[in-house]
Design an enzyme around this catalytic site. Structure first.
Site, PDB file in Angstrom:
ATOM      1  CG  HIS A 290      -2.125 -28.765 -19.218  1.00  0.00           C
ATOM      2  ND1 HIS A 290      -1.954 -27.614 -19.946  1.00  0.00           N
ATOM      3  CD2 HIS A 290      -1.375 -28.594 -18.113  1.00  0.00           C
ATOM      4  CE1 HIS A 290      -1.139 -26.791 -19.318  1.00  0.00           C
ATOM      5  NE2 HIS A 290      -0.779 -27.367 -18.187  1.00  0.00           N
TER       6      HIS A 290
ATOM      7  CB  SER B 279      -0.402 -25.377 -15.663  1.00  0.00           C
ATOM      8  OG  SER B 279       0.378 -25.516 -16.808  1.00  0.00           O
TER       9      SER B 279
END
Lengths: 328, 91
Positions: free
Chosen positions: A153, A280
């Site tokens: 993502h 992330s």
């Protein structure tokens, strides 16, 4: 053999068929690590944590200490003390699932000049410009001189609900070993990315991983991490390490924490290591005999425990293929 | 389901480059963080209804935290005013 959801996809020229999926020939030897001459590690047994001035991972028994008493009215606050996460507000006061920082904040800042040394310099701050020109931050880590691994993502946005945002991001600025304004290795801009169909076409969190390719071999100056495929029983006894660039801390600063792996699934590794938005893509790595090997790609925080995409056989094969494809 | 916001400084200026994270959520959330644009705005998606705690930080300011309740199919608008923190790194 890897399934079709692990089929590599890119925003550039596709990987030639066969490069990205290799036969399942059994357990793989971890890739060789890059520079290993700097940065020590504490190795009490077969597993280690980074040697950071007095840092020790908390025991699980201590994870819930420091919770704030219930009943506090914190519906909207602006409180600098929150920066220190001395309590777990959400869990104690509002009945949330546990936060991405669980109980006491275990993270410790890695500061300059240490961030200029291995392994800290192999962790990169990522400044992401999405297709709609919105800006985001994440983390990535070198696995070769010019290939970094990150979350899917980070390179490909799914389900944003915002017109023009979904899809491959426009560009990512890669800043190795960053400590705020200090950028000991400068920065590089990438517009070439990889992920897999399981993420780009199905938005399946179990396939949430990707890669960033640089034109220049910046990793030759920083070193890189190895990675490997490990069995369940092995991983369940591993002390996992994460270092990244969380957005709840001063801009562009690197923070590290370590804990034992909580549990593993076929495509996920779960752990109670504190993280926050911006981390992330961080390497979830183990230290074996002084060498660092990625075991997962950090991707999610929130409910119960945090988690990353496990480097299983298919992920490993893709990572190797991406390295090979862009070998300089 | 979206959360939209505009971030101001205490003196009313729009804050470009503030970072927006989820501090708590009812379900797993991607650990990526949004950054406000020139107009101080951000838009983030949430994966499920429920209560979320957002944290907003900008250099020179303390961490701002706000809880938002997101119902199915709705959007939530917030206005955040960051307080200056002399102990925080300068902008």
């Amino acid at each position: 053999m890897a399934g079709k959801l692990d089929k590599s996809v890119t925003n550039g020229k596709p990987v030639e068929s066969g490069d990205e999926v290799a036969p399942d020939t059994g357990p793989a030897a971890p890739e060789a690590v890059g520079t290993e001459t700097e940065g020590g590690a504490i190795e009490p047994g077969s597993e280690a944590i980074e040697d950071v001035d007095g840092y020790r991972p908390p025991t699980l028994a201590g994870a819930g200490e420091g919770f704030r008493p219930e009943g506090a009215d914190l519906a909207e606050v602006s409180d600098p003390s929150l920066d220190d996460y001395q309590f777990d507000i959400g869990n104690a006061s509002f009945g949330f699932g546990p936060e991405t920082v669980h109980g006491m904040d275990d993270r410790v800042q890695i500061t300059s000049p240490r961030t200029g040394n291995y392994p800290w310099r192999a962790h990169c701050s990522l400044l992401i410009k999405a297709a709609d020109n919105s800006n985001w931050i994440g983390t990535g880590w070198f696995i070769s001189p010019n290939v970094l691994i990150t979350a899917g993502h980070v390179v490909y946005i799914n389900g944003s609900g915002v017109q023009g945002r979904d899809g491959w991001v426009n560009q990512i600025r890669v800043i190795p070993g960053r400590d705020g304004a200090d950028k000991p290795y400068g920065e590089a801009v990438s517009t070439k990315f990889y992920s897999v169909r399981g993420w780009t076409e199905q938005a399946n969190p179990e396939y949430d991983y990707g890669a960033i390719v640089l034109d220049a071999p910046l990793g030759n100056r920083t070193g890189w991490f190895g990675f490997g495929v490990y069995g369940d029983s092995d991983l369940e006894n591993v002390t996992a390490n994460i270092s990244g660039y969380p957005g709840d801390k001063p801009s562009g600063t690197q923070w590290y924490a370590a804990r034992r792996v909580d549990s593993v699934g076929p495509r996920k590794v779960f752990y109670d290591i504190d993280t926050a938005g911006g981390q992330s893509g961080s390497a979830v790595y183990r230290i074996k005999r002084g060498a660092r090997y990625g075991i997962a790609v950090h991707a999610y925080g929130g409910a119960v425990v945090n988690s990353g995409t496990r480097i299983n056989r298919a992920v490993y094969d893709n990572m190797k293929a991406w390295k090979k494809k862009h070998k300089l | 389901m979206l959360v939209r916001g505009v971030v101001h400084s205490a003196d009313g200026e729009l804050v470009d480059g503030a970072v927006v994270v989820f501090l708590a959520a009812p379900v797993d959330v991607p650990d990526i963080a949004a950054v406000t644009g020139d107009d101080g705005s951000f838009v983030v998606a949430v994966p499920a209804p429920g209560r979320y705690r957002l944290g907003i930080r900008a250099d020179g300011h303390g961490l701002y935290a706000v809880d938002v309740d997101v119902d199915p199919g709705t959007e939530v608008d917030i206005r955040a005013t960051l307080e200056r923190d002399d102990a925080a790194p300068p902008a």
